[in-house]
Design an enzyme around this catalytic site. Structure first.
Site, PDB file in Angstrom:
ATOM      1  N   ALA A  62      -3.950 -11.036  -1.271  1.00  0.00           N
ATOM      2  CA  ALA A  62      -4.201 -12.222  -0.438  1.00  0.00           C
ATOM      3  C   ALA A  62      -2.973 -12.603   0.380  1.00  0.00           C
ATOM      4  CB  ALA A  62      -4.622 -13.384  -1.323  1.00  0.00           C
TER       5      ALA A  62
ATOM      6  N   ARG B 140      -6.497 -10.754  13.406  1.00  0.00           N
ATOM      7  CA  ARG B 140      -7.718 -10.740  14.204  1.00  0.00           C
ATOM      8  C   ARG B 140      -8.567 -11.997  14.054  1.00  0.00           C
ATOM      9  NH1 ARG B 140      -9.290  -4.903  11.944  1.00  0.00           N
ATOM     10  NH2 ARG B 140      -7.802  -5.620  10.377  1.00  0.00           N
TER      11      ARG B 140
ATOM     12  N   THR C 187      -1.230  -2.834   2.040  1.00  0.00           N
ATOM     13  CA  THR C 187      -1.898  -3.127   0.768  1.00  0.00           C
ATOM     14  C   THR C 187      -1.197  -2.451  -0.422  1.00  0.00           C
ATOM     15  OG1 THR C 187      -3.448  -1.344   1.279  1.00  0.00           O
ATOM     16  CG2 THR C 187      -4.185  -3.560   1.755  1.00  0.00           C
TER      17      THR C 187
ATOM     18  N   GLU D  71      -7.466   6.087   6.513  1.00  0.00           N
ATOM     19  CA  GLU D  71      -7.669   4.878   7.317  1.00  0.00           C
ATOM     20  C   GLU D  71      -8.190   5.238   8.704  1.00  0.00           C
ATOM     21  OE1 GLU D  71      -7.451   1.568   6.202  1.00  0.00           O
ATOM     22  OE2 GLU D  71      -7.543   2.902   4.468  1.00  0.00           O
TER      23      GLU D  71
END
Ligand code: UD1
Ligand code: CA
Length: 458
Positions: free
Chosen positions: A9, A15, A79, A155
């Protein structure tokens, strides 16, 4: 087996174009990160660690009552880096860790449970949740070898043309063996198009080491991640539909489900009827046979059996049985309204108790008051509860009668069965059995109008 979880988080969510960290944006009235934490709790994961970074204090505050621990990711370098920041939390633990993106709130506890069971039963070291979707733009693609085993996650931005065609995507929810995860984290690099440390690379590292990696396919409706407000609205509408369908199946009538907004934790008993434009939030409970008419908003409140609410707002309060609220009533926090009560149009109740059978029918403000049973409030009564400095209590005994347009200047008491004449300003106790008249006597000045030449009777 020991189970803990990490919730990622810390990202900004560029975006979203928002001042608010992405995971704090709400879906059906609850922030995305809290949805994820609640789902983890439902599968009995007790030890939850939230990785915070962007807007760390805000995220910490909004998750405060969830009894989680935190790891700080000072720079959001991906991440994988986020999980590296939780090493202290993971160190020395043996068992499994579930890792979830904080921006994917639709995952159902049953699905998560399945993944955990499959991880354990198949003796995997890593298990991922995947989905098959038509437009996989933006998601990590699942690359499988000839035997169909997961080889790696690539990705979107790192995909070659062939990989771009892959329709199986990474949902961003994983189960790992804690010790093997820690070892794999040491091997992560940021050698990719985004110069980020990808958590997804752990899969390839494990697979190459010969450790078994498994996968569970979940419906796309559960794995959607939110990166933009377009996706936020999409996720909101999916969750809303699911919640409303659950209530319909349970015997609740929702006249127009596409126009009814019910939070995930709201409980509604059967034969309740909900009209369009209603918003039910938080830990609200609506008991059997209630009718919630158009445009009502009820937050963290209990509504007793057979009560009707119309075009009203009720916050953090309790309303009894067979009571009528509205239209256009406003019941503010910490109010307790009894059974067979009427709270009518343009009435505001604040931090007050209202006894059974009491009627507050129109245009009245009741704040910081203890009101007994079967009291009648005339139109336009005001509890004068604030002296500019402090709030004061008004007490009204059972069966009292408050005339229209009365001011009750608190602290003040109206004893049981007392009457107050219309237009009174009450400043001292009205004893039981008395009528209080607290207004100037009427004086009629004869011929005043014609003497002034204002009007002559023909
Ligand atoms: C991620 C996955 C992708 C998957 C998708 C599913 C990686 C590298 N990619 O991509 O394979 O298909 O989710 O939705 O994991 N976060 C941090 N710290 C960071 C970066 C992100 O805590 O440094 C958090 C974010 O707050 C967010 C979550 O991690 O909750 C996912 O980050 P995001 O940037 O949205 O990842 P995606 O690009 O969507
Ligand atoms: Ca995402």
């Amino acid at each position: 087996m020991y189970k803990c979880a990490l919730v990622l988080a810390a990202g900004q969510g560029t975006r979203m174009k928002s001042k608010l960290p992405k995971v704090l944006h709400k879906v059906c009235g609850k922030s995305m990160v809290n949805h994820v934490i609640d789902t983890l709790r439902k599968v009995n994961i007790d030890d939850v660690n939230v990785i915070i970074g962007t807007g760390a204090e805000l995220v910490r505050e909004s998750t405060e009552d969830k009894k989680v621990s935190y790891s700080l990711q000072e720079e959001t370098l991906g991440t994988g880096h986020a999980v590296i920041c939780a090493k202290e939390f993971l160190k020395g633990k043996k068992g499994i860790v579930a890792i979830a993106n904080g921006d994917a709130p639709l995952i159902e506890p049953e699905t998560l449970e399945n993944v955990i069971n499959s991880h354990i039963n198949e003796k995997n070291y890593g298990t991922i949740i995947t989905s098959i979707i038509e437009d996989s733009t933006g998601y990590g693609r699942i690359v499988r070898n000839n035997e169909g085993n997961v080889e790696s996650i690539v990705e979107h931005k790192d995909c070659n043309e062939e990989q771009l065609e892959i329709k199986e995507i990474n949902a961003g929810m994983y189960i790992f063996d804690i010790e093997e995860l820690l070892q794999a984290l040491d091997k992560l690099s940021n050698n990719n198009s985004q110069k980020e440390y990808y958590l997804t690379d752990v899969i390839e590292i494990m697979a190459k080491k010969g450790l078994k990696v498994g996968s569970v396919v979940a419906p796309f409706e559960e794995t959607l991640g939110v990166n933009s407000r377009v996706q936020l609205a999409e996720v909101e509408s999916i969750m809303r539909k699911k919640i409303n369908e659950r209530h319909l199946v349970n015997g609740v009538t929702i006249i127009d489900p596409s126009n009814t907004y019910i939070g995930r934790d709201v409980k509604i008993e059967n034969d309740v009827i909900i009209y369009p434009g209603c918003i039910l939030e938080g830990n609200t409970i609506i008991s059997e046979d209630c009718v919630i008419l158009q445009n009502s908003r009820i937050v963290d409140s209990f509504i007793g059996k057979g009560t009707e609410v119309q075009s009203s707002v009720i916050l953090q309060s309790k309303v009894g049985e067979n009571t009528h609220v509205g239209p256009f009533a406003y019941i503010r926090p910490e109010s307790i309204i009894g059974d067979d009560v009427k709270i009518g149009d343009f009435v505001e109740i604040k931090k007050s108790t209202i006894g059974n059978g009491t009627k507050v029918s129109h245009l009245t403000y009741v704040g910081d008051a203890e009101v007994g049973k079967n009291v009648n409030f005339g139109c336009g009564t005001v509890t004068v509860n604030y002296d500019g400095n402090k709030k004061h209590l008004t007490k009204i005994g059972d069966n009292a009668f408050v005339g229209c347009n009365t001011n009750l200047v608190a602290p003040v008491e109206v004893e049981e069965g007392a009457y107050i004449a219309a237009g009174s300003t009450i400043t001292t106790t009205v004893p039981s059995d008395a009528l209080a008249v607290a207004r100037a006597k009427q004086v009629n000045i004869k011929n005043w109008v014609s003497r002034r030449g204002l009007y002559h009777k023909k």
